[in-house]
Design a protein around this motif. Structure first.
Motif, PDB file in Angstrom:
ATOM      1  N   ALA A 101       0.598 -57.462 -73.406  1.00 15.31           N
ATOM      2  CA  ALA A 101       0.791 -58.918 -73.382  1.00 15.31           C
ATOM      3  C   ALA A 101       2.002 -58.892 -73.642  1.00 15.31           C
ATOM      4  CB  ALA A 101      -0.017 -59.201 -74.431  1.00 15.31           C
ATOM      5  N   ILE A 102       2.694 -57.646 -74.049  1.00 12.20           N
ATOM      6  CA  ILE A 102       4.595 -57.692 -73.871  1.00 12.20           C
ATOM      7  C   ILE A 102       4.873 -56.646 -72.897  1.00 12.20           C
ATOM      8  CG2 ILE A 102       6.126 -57.462 -75.345  1.00 12.20           C
ATOM      9  CD1 ILE A 102       5.297 -58.995 -77.505  1.00 12.20           C
ATOM     10  N   LYS A 103       5.750 -56.679 -71.911  1.00  6.43           N
ATOM     11  CA  LYS A 103       6.665 -55.998 -71.431  1.00  6.43           C
ATOM     12  C   LYS A 103       7.875 -55.503 -71.370  1.00  6.43           C
ATOM     13  CE  LYS A 103       2.437 -56.158 -67.817  1.00  6.43           C
ATOM     14  NZ  LYS A 103       1.795 -56.286 -66.405  1.00  6.43           N
ATOM     15  N   LEU A 104       8.038 -53.899 -71.713  1.00  7.39           N
ATOM     16  CA  LEU A 104       9.189 -54.351 -71.311  1.00  7.39           C
ATOM     17  C   LEU A 104       9.764 -53.226 -70.841  1.00  7.39           C
ATOM     18  CD1 LEU A 104      10.622 -52.931 -75.427  1.00  7.39           C
ATOM     19  CD2 LEU A 104      10.807 -55.401 -74.148  1.00  7.39           C
ATOM     20  N   SER A 105      11.054 -53.707 -69.747  1.00 14.67           N
ATOM     21  CA  SER A 105      11.600 -53.016 -68.381  1.00 14.67           C
ATOM     22  C   SER A 105      13.141 -52.940 -67.849  1.00 14.67           C
ATOM     23  CB  SER A 105      10.850 -53.648 -67.850  1.00 14.67           C
ATOM     24  OG  SER A 105      11.224 -52.667 -66.060  1.00 14.67           O
ATOM     25  N   PRO A 106      13.622 -52.727 -69.220  1.00 12.50           N
ATOM     26  CA  PRO A 106      15.553 -52.719 -68.682  1.00 12.50           C
ATOM     27  C   PRO A 106      16.187 -52.192 -67.829  1.00 12.50           C
ATOM     28  CG  PRO A 106      14.631 -51.512 -71.406  1.00 12.50           C
ATOM     29  CD  PRO A 106      13.579 -51.466 -69.868  1.00 12.50           C
ATOM     30  N   GLN A 107      15.385 -51.810 -66.650  1.00  9.62           N
ATOM     31  CA  GLN A 107      16.292 -50.720 -65.985  1.00  9.62           C
ATOM     32  C   GLN A 107      15.698 -51.842 -64.500  1.00  9.62           C
ATOM     33  OE1 GLN A 107      18.547 -49.067 -66.718  1.00  9.62           O
ATOM     34  NE2 GLN A 107      17.771 -49.329 -68.131  1.00  9.62           N
ATOM     35  N   LYS A 108      14.388 -52.560 -64.807  1.00 10.76           N
ATOM     36  CA  LYS A 108      13.925 -52.803 -63.714  1.00 10.76           C
ATOM     37  C   LYS A 108      13.599 -54.375 -64.210  1.00 10.76           C
ATOM     38  CE  LYS A 108      12.749 -49.125 -61.087  1.00 10.76           C
ATOM     39  NZ  LYS A 108      11.170 -48.236 -60.013  1.00 10.76           N
ATOM     40  N   PRO A 109      13.858 -55.530 -64.337  1.00  9.86           N
ATOM     41  CA  PRO A 109      13.821 -56.661 -65.736  1.00  9.86           C
ATOM     42  C   PRO A 109      12.970 -57.576 -64.461  1.00  9.86           C
ATOM     43  CG  PRO A 109      16.444 -56.788 -64.662  1.00  9.86           C
ATOM     44  CD  PRO A 109      15.710 -55.447 -64.439  1.00  9.86           C
ATOM     45  N   PHE A 110      12.492 -57.992 -65.201  1.00  7.19           N
ATOM     46  CA  PHE A 110      11.581 -59.469 -64.295  1.00  7.19           C
ATOM     47  C   PHE A 110      12.623 -60.833 -64.285  1.00  7.19           C
ATOM     48  CE2 PHE A 110       9.029 -57.604 -68.253  1.00  7.19           C
ATOM     49  CZ  PHE A 110       8.045 -56.545 -66.963  1.00  7.19           C
ATOM     50  N   THR A 111      11.597 -61.529 -63.683  1.00 11.84           N
ATOM     51  CA  THR A 111      12.543 -62.305 -63.316  1.00 11.84           C
ATOM     52  C   THR A 111      11.988 -63.857 -63.820  1.00 11.84           C
ATOM     53  OG1 THR A 111      13.105 -62.035 -61.343  1.00 11.84           O
ATOM     54  CG2 THR A 111      13.147 -64.463 -61.353  1.00 11.84           C
ATOM     55  N   TRP A 112      12.194 -64.625 -64.980  1.00  8.02           N
ATOM     56  CA  TRP A 112      11.458 -65.664 -65.552  1.00  8.02           C
ATOM     57  C   TRP A 112      11.589 -67.220 -64.678  1.00  8.02           C
ATOM     58  CZ3 TRP A 112      13.460 -66.631 -70.860  1.00  8.02           C
ATOM     59  CH2 TRP A 112      12.655 -65.101 -71.799  1.00  8.02           C
ATOM     60  N   ALA A 113      10.486 -67.781 -64.974  1.00  8.70           N
ATOM     61  CA  ALA A 113      10.423 -69.416 -64.069  1.00  8.70           C
ATOM     62  C   ALA A 113      11.841 -69.812 -63.866  1.00  8.70           C
ATOM     63  CB  ALA A 113       8.726 -70.062 -64.835  1.00  8.70           C
ATOM     64  N   SER A 114      12.219 -69.799 -64.905  1.00  2.00           N
ATOM     65  CA  SER A 114      13.818 -70.588 -64.978  1.00  2.00           C
ATOM     66  C   SER A 114      15.324 -69.724 -63.730  1.00  2.00           C
ATOM     67  CB  SER A 114      14.318 -69.862 -65.822  1.00  2.00           C
ATOM     68  OG  SER A 114      15.042 -69.257 -66.203  1.00  2.00           O
ATOM     69  N   GLY A 115      14.133 -68.557 -63.563  1.00  5.10           N
ATOM     70  CA  GLY A 115      15.418 -68.040 -62.615  1.00  5.10           C
ATOM     71  C   GLY A 115      16.838 -66.649 -62.977  1.00  5.10           C
ATOM     72  N   LEU A 116      15.937 -66.547 -64.905  1.00  7.86           N
ATOM     73  CA  LEU A 116      16.808 -65.429 -65.274  1.00  7.86           C
ATOM     74  C   LEU A 116      16.034 -64.170 -65.491  1.00  7.86           C
ATOM     75  CD1 LEU A 116      18.154 -67.567 -68.229  1.00  7.86           C
ATOM     76  CD2 LEU A 116      19.096 -67.067 -66.695  1.00  7.86           C
ATOM     77  N   TRP A 149      20.851 -58.602 -74.697  1.00  7.66           N
ATOM     78  CA  TRP A 149      20.704 -59.489 -73.703  1.00  7.66           C
ATOM     79  C   TRP A 149      19.748 -60.605 -74.861  1.00  7.66           C
ATOM     80  CZ3 TRP A 149      14.987 -60.761 -74.515  1.00  7.66           C
ATOM     81  CH2 TRP A 149      14.603 -62.179 -73.626  1.00  7.66           C
ATOM     82  N   ARG A 150      19.067 -60.584 -75.968  1.00  8.03           N
ATOM     83  CA  ARG A 150      18.857 -61.218 -77.759  1.00  8.03           C
ATOM     84  C   ARG A 150      19.638 -61.923 -77.220  1.00  8.03           C
ATOM     85  NH1 ARG A 150      18.609 -61.953 -82.526  1.00  8.03           N
ATOM     86  NH2 ARG A 150      19.205 -59.258 -82.419  1.00  8.03           N
ATOM     87  N   GLN A 151      21.022 -61.517 -77.195  1.00  4.83           N
ATOM     88  CA  GLN A 151      22.289 -62.236 -77.626  1.00  4.83           C
ATOM     89  C   GLN A 151      22.879 -63.708 -77.161  1.00  4.83           C
ATOM     90  OE1 GLN A 151      22.072 -61.245 -81.514  1.00  4.83           O
ATOM     91  NE2 GLN A 151      24.149 -61.455 -80.311  1.00  4.83           N
ATOM     92  N   ASP A 152      22.738 -63.145 -75.139  1.00  6.87           N
ATOM     93  CA  ASP A 152      22.774 -64.105 -74.601  1.00  6.87           C
ATOM     94  C   ASP A 152      21.846 -63.658 -72.989  1.00  6.87           C
ATOM     95  OD1 ASP A 152      24.295 -65.548 -72.114  1.00  6.87           O
ATOM     96  OD2 ASP A 152      26.228 -65.315 -73.894  1.00  6.87           O
ATOM     97  N   PRO A 153      21.131 -64.208 -73.512  1.00  9.66           N
ATOM     98  CA  PRO A 153      19.898 -63.950 -71.993  1.00  9.66           C
ATOM     99  C   PRO A 153      20.885 -64.597 -70.732  1.00  9.66           C
ATOM    100  CG  PRO A 153      18.540 -64.807 -73.942  1.00  9.66           C
ATOM    101  CD  PRO A 153      20.065 -64.664 -74.129  1.00  9.66           C
ATOM    102  N   ALA A 154      21.571 -65.404 -70.928  1.00 13.85           N
ATOM    103  CA  ALA A 154      21.894 -66.123 -69.175  1.00 13.85           C
ATOM    104  C   ALA A 154      22.995 -65.722 -68.980  1.00 13.85           C
ATOM    105  CB  ALA A 154      21.964 -67.590 -69.836  1.00 13.85           C
ATOM    106  N   LEU A 155      23.967 -64.669 -70.013  1.00 14.49           N
ATOM    107  CA  LEU A 155      24.909 -63.316 -69.344  1.00 14.49           C
ATOM    108  C   LEU A 155      24.461 -62.209 -69.128  1.00 14.49           C
ATOM    109  CD1 LEU A 155      28.272 -63.435 -69.198  1.00 14.49           C
ATOM    110  CD2 LEU A 155      28.482 -62.479 -71.826  1.00 14.49           C
TER     111      LEU A 155
END
Length: 212
Positions: free
Chosen positions: A16-31, A199-205
Motif C-alpha cells: 500500500a506504501i512503496k519506497l524507492s529512493p533510487q528510482k523515484p515515482f512520478t506523482w500526478a503533479s509531476g513531482l 525529500w520530506r523536508q522539501d519535496p519540490a527541491l
C-alpha cells in the motif's frame, strides 16, 4: 511493537506504501518522489482493514465527542464508512467540488447545522483536500472536531495548515515511523535514510535533481 509501527509494517508488506529512493515515482503533479502511497489497497486485506478500523476507534477517543463521520472523497470514503458503521453513527462524504448536475451537492448525505463531525482521510500530504472538506462542513454550520487519517507524510506545510485553521489532526502512522520500519527490515538501506529525510523536508527541491 507499538501500533504506529504495526500499521506501517503492514502497509509496506502489502505494498500500500512503496519506497524507492533510487528510482523515484512520478506523482500526478509531476513531482518525483521516493514514496508512493495508496491506502485503498488495504481494503482488499480484511485483517489489515480491521486493524485500521480498530485503530480509528481508539484514536477517535482523542477528539471531543462527535455525532457524524465524514469521509473525504474519494479515498477517505470507505475508511470513514467503516468507522461510522462500527460506531453506529451517520456517515456523509465531502466531494472535492460540487456535482455539476442534479442537486449539485458538495456534501453527500444528510448533514445539519450544529452537528459535530469527525473527518476521515486516508492520507495527509499538504493537507489541502482534508482542510477543504473541513471548510465545507463548517460552511454548513457544523463543528468539525478534527481530522483522522491513516498516514501522514509529515510535511511541515501540512502541520502549519492544520494549526492555522485550528483543526486537530491525528494519524495512525506517519513517515518517520515508516522509514524506521523500512530501515529495520532492510526494505531500504541506511544510506537511503538521509535521502528520505531530505525529500520530506522539501519535496519540490528534491524532485529537481531527477529532471532531465
Amino acid at each position: 511493537m507499538n501500533f504506529a509501527t504495526e500499521v506501517a509494517k503492514n502497509l509496506l508488506q502489502i505494498k500500500a506504501i512503496k519506497l524507492s529512493p533510487q528510482k523515484p515515482f512520478t506523482w500526478a503533479s509531476g513531482l518525483k518522489s521516493p514514496i508512493y502511497c495508496d491506502n485503498r489497497t488495504l481494503l482488499s486485506y480484511p485483517a489489515i482493514r480491521d486493524l485500521v478500523v480498530e485503530g480509528f476507534i481508539e484514536k477517535a477517543q482523542a477528539f471531543p465527542s462527535f455525532d457524524v463521520v465524514a469521509g473525504v472523497a474519494t479515498a477517505g470514503i470507505p475508511h470513514g464508512a467503516l468507522l461510522a458503521d462500527r460506531l453506529k453513527l451517520p456517515f456523509v462524504y465531502v466531494r472535492a467540488k460540487a456535482k455539476e448536475h442534479g442537486r449539485q451537492n458538495l456534501i453527500e448525505g444528510e448533514i445539519r447545522a450544529g452537528q459535530k463531525v469527525l473527518v476521515v482521510e486516508d492520507l495527509i500530504s499538504t493537507g489541502g483536500s482534508s482542510l477543504q472538506a473541513v471548510e465545507a462542513l463548517r460552511a454548513e454550520g457544523c463543528t468539525v472536531v478534527g481530522v483522522l487519517a491513516i498516514f501522514s507524510y509529515e510535511f511541515p506545510v501540512a502541520t502549519e495548515s492544520f494549526k492555522a485553521t485550528n483543526c486537530q489532526l491525528e494519524t495512525l502512522s506517519n513517515y518517520s515511523v515508516l522509514t524506521q520500519v523500512a530501515i529495520d527490515s532492510a526494505y531500504v538501506s541506511h544510506e537511503d535514510q538521509e535521502t528520505l529525510r531530505k525529500w520530506r523536508q522539501d519535496p519540490a527541491l528534491w524532485s529537481t535533481q531527477w529532471q532531465n
